[in-house]
Write a protein that holds these residues in place. Structure first.
Motif, PDB file in Angstrom:
ATOM      1  N   MET A 146     -14.421 -29.733  -7.356  1.00 17.10           N
ATOM      2  CA  MET A 146     -13.577 -30.391  -6.360  1.00 17.10           C
ATOM      3  C   MET A 146     -13.126 -31.731  -6.928  1.00 17.10           C
ATOM      4  O   MET A 146     -11.979 -32.148  -6.779  1.00 17.10           O
ATOM      5  CB  MET A 146     -14.444 -30.602  -5.115  1.00 17.10           C
ATOM      6  CG  MET A 146     -13.748 -31.178  -3.954  1.00 17.10           C
ATOM      7  SD  MET A 146     -14.855 -31.163  -2.534  1.00 17.10           S
ATOM      8  CE  MET A 146     -15.787 -32.625  -2.838  1.00 17.10           C
ATOM      9  N   GLN A 149      -9.850 -32.424  -8.691  1.00 18.64           N
ATOM     10  CA  GLN A 149      -8.595 -32.231  -7.957  1.00 18.64           C
ATOM     11  C   GLN A 149      -8.271 -33.353  -6.992  1.00 18.64           C
ATOM     12  O   GLN A 149      -7.125 -33.511  -6.580  1.00 18.64           O
ATOM     13  CB  GLN A 149      -8.671 -30.911  -7.180  1.00 18.64           C
ATOM     14  CG  GLN A 149      -8.875 -29.713  -8.101  1.00 18.64           C
ATOM     15  CD  GLN A 149      -9.198 -28.467  -7.306  1.00 18.64           C
ATOM     16  OE1 GLN A 149      -8.309 -27.846  -6.758  1.00 18.64           O
ATOM     17  NE2 GLN A 149     -10.464 -28.121  -7.228  1.00 18.64           N
ATOM     18  N   ALA A 187     -14.133 -23.984  -8.788  1.00 13.66           N
ATOM     19  CA  ALA A 187     -14.264 -25.400  -8.421  1.00 13.66           C
ATOM     20  C   ALA A 187     -15.221 -25.530  -7.234  1.00 13.66           C
ATOM     21  O   ALA A 187     -14.819 -25.370  -6.079  1.00 13.66           O
ATOM     22  CB  ALA A 187     -12.893 -25.983  -8.078  1.00 13.66           C
ATOM     23  N   ASN A 247     -11.447 -22.548  -5.360  1.00  8.40           N
ATOM     24  CA  ASN A 247     -12.350 -23.508  -4.730  1.00  8.40           C
ATOM     25  C   ASN A 247     -13.447 -22.765  -3.973  1.00  8.40           C
ATOM     26  O   ASN A 247     -13.157 -21.882  -3.164  1.00  8.40           O
ATOM     27  CB  ASN A 247     -11.584 -24.391  -3.742  1.00  8.40           C
ATOM     28  CG  ASN A 247     -10.618 -25.316  -4.452  1.00  8.40           C
ATOM     29  OD1 ASN A 247     -10.969 -25.967  -5.424  1.00  8.40           O
ATOM     30  ND2 ASN A 247      -9.383 -25.359  -3.982  1.00  8.40           N
ATOM     31  N   ASP A 249     -15.962 -24.275  -1.814  1.00 11.58           N
ATOM     32  CA  ASP A 249     -16.326 -25.614  -1.310  1.00 11.58           C
ATOM     33  C   ASP A 249     -16.464 -25.664   0.206  1.00 11.58           C
ATOM     34  O   ASP A 249     -16.365 -26.743   0.807  1.00 11.58           O
ATOM     35  CB  ASP A 249     -15.265 -26.626  -1.760  1.00 11.58           C
ATOM     36  CG  ASP A 249     -13.898 -26.325  -1.177  1.00 11.58           C
ATOM     37  OD1 ASP A 249     -13.746 -25.272  -0.526  1.00 11.58           O
ATOM     38  OD2 ASP A 249     -12.971 -27.132  -1.349  1.00 11.58           O
TER      39      ASP A 249
END
Ligand SMILES: NC(=O)c1ccc[n+]([C@@H]2O[C@H](COP(=O)([O-])OP(=O)(O)OC[C@H]3O[C@@H](n4cnc5c(N)ncnc54)[C@H](O)[C@@H]3O)[C@@H](O)[C@H]2O)c1
Length: 269
Positions: A146, A149, A187, A247, A249
């Motif tokens: 994360m 980005q 990510a 992602n 996340d």
């Protein structure tokens, strides 16, 4: 039949966290594992646990800051299992104490972070590709973040290195896709195992609470969440997916950044 039957996979940082979870999951799906790490004691434990469950794995020392060691790691896959199908560039370095805001950032910290978090991924990829091409291709999975980005209050070098990993992932996908090599990046958001959550010092506890409140799902990420995504990206089920950053996340990057504040102020307009 496992989802990675007859595949050979290298996983860096396999002695703990996401790398450990991924090595174990890949092995349970039939892959032969080159588990690579700088911490041999912990790595031997992981390999033993894989073997105890009838999986196939070797423990391979690697220091991802050293080009020669990365070459040796790739060669270990060839020497032991005769091929390489999957490379998971997972290991990285993060020094919370020294990776500060850009004004206060030491050049040594910047260089070391680039060396372990970006150069290492380039070297792993560089030496894996010729071996993968001998068998018609493979899957390279890079761990971004994360943090690569969006900006944070500190960790400037880490963010820049992880953004670099995303760029490198796309270049690799573009350059070798037609030759059968896919390259994607995972990510993660905050991912912690139960032990770390239970034993977190006060500062980390507070940070975990902030993440809990901000995420779209109601829990913190677990290494197994990342392993599941890595398995998908390693397997043929993701054959049409390359050059992507996925992602994992809990949805944190999906929302308009003002949403938590709007919620807390209970705005009605
Ligand atoms: N945990 C998170 O919240 C989080 C969030 C975003 C991204 N990431 C990224 O996910 C990846 C894995 O993180 P984790 O939390 O599972 O890490 P971890 O600290 O649990 O495990 C990292 C492993 O890498 C090994 N390692 C460290 N330096 C090495 C070196 N020089 N050579 C070889 N091995 C080395 C360590 O021994 C350890 O086994 C990293 O790339 C990290 O930047 C983690």
């Amino acid at each position: 039949m496992g989802r990675l039957e007859n595949k050979v996979a290298i996983i860096t940082g396999a002695a703990s966290g996401m790398g450990e979870a991924t090595a174990k999951l890949f092995a349970s799906e039939g892959a032969k594992i080159v588990a690579a790490d700088i911490n041999m004691e912990a790595l031997e434990r992981v390999v033993k646990e894989i073997k105890d469950k009838n999986g196939e794995a070797i423990a391979q020392f690697v220091d991802i800051g050293e080009e020669e060691k990365i070459k040796e790691m790739i060669q270990a896959a060839v020497d032991t299992y005769g091929r390489l199908d999957i490379l998971h560039n997972n290991a990285a370095r993060l020094d919370f104490k020294n990776d500060l805001n850009v004004k206060d950032l030491d050049v040594f910290e910047w260089d070391e972070t680039m060396r372990y978090n970006l150069r290492s991924v380039m070297l792993g990829t560089k030496y894996a590709i010729p071996v993968m091409l001998e068998n018609g291709g493979g899957s390279i999975i890079n761990t971004a973040s994360m943090g690569g980005q969006v900006g944070e209050l500190t960790k400037s070098a880490y963010a820049a290195a992880k953004a670099g990993v995303i760029g490198l992932t796309k270049s690799t996908a573009v350059q070798f896709g037609k030759q059968g090599i896919r390259c994607n990046a995972i990510a993660p958001g905050m991912v912690l195992n139960d032990f770390i959550i239970e034993n977190a010092p006060e500062g980390l506890k507070q940070l975990i609470e902030v993440y809990q409140e901000t995420k779209l799902v109601n829990r913190i990420g677990n290494p197994r969440d990342i392993a599941n995504l890595a398995l998908f990206l390693a397997s043929e089920e993701s054959d049409f997916i390359t050059g992507q950053v996925i992602n994992a996340d809990g949805g944190i990057l999906a929302q308009n950044p003002t949403v938590p504040q709007v919620k807390s102020k209970n705005l009605n307009w």
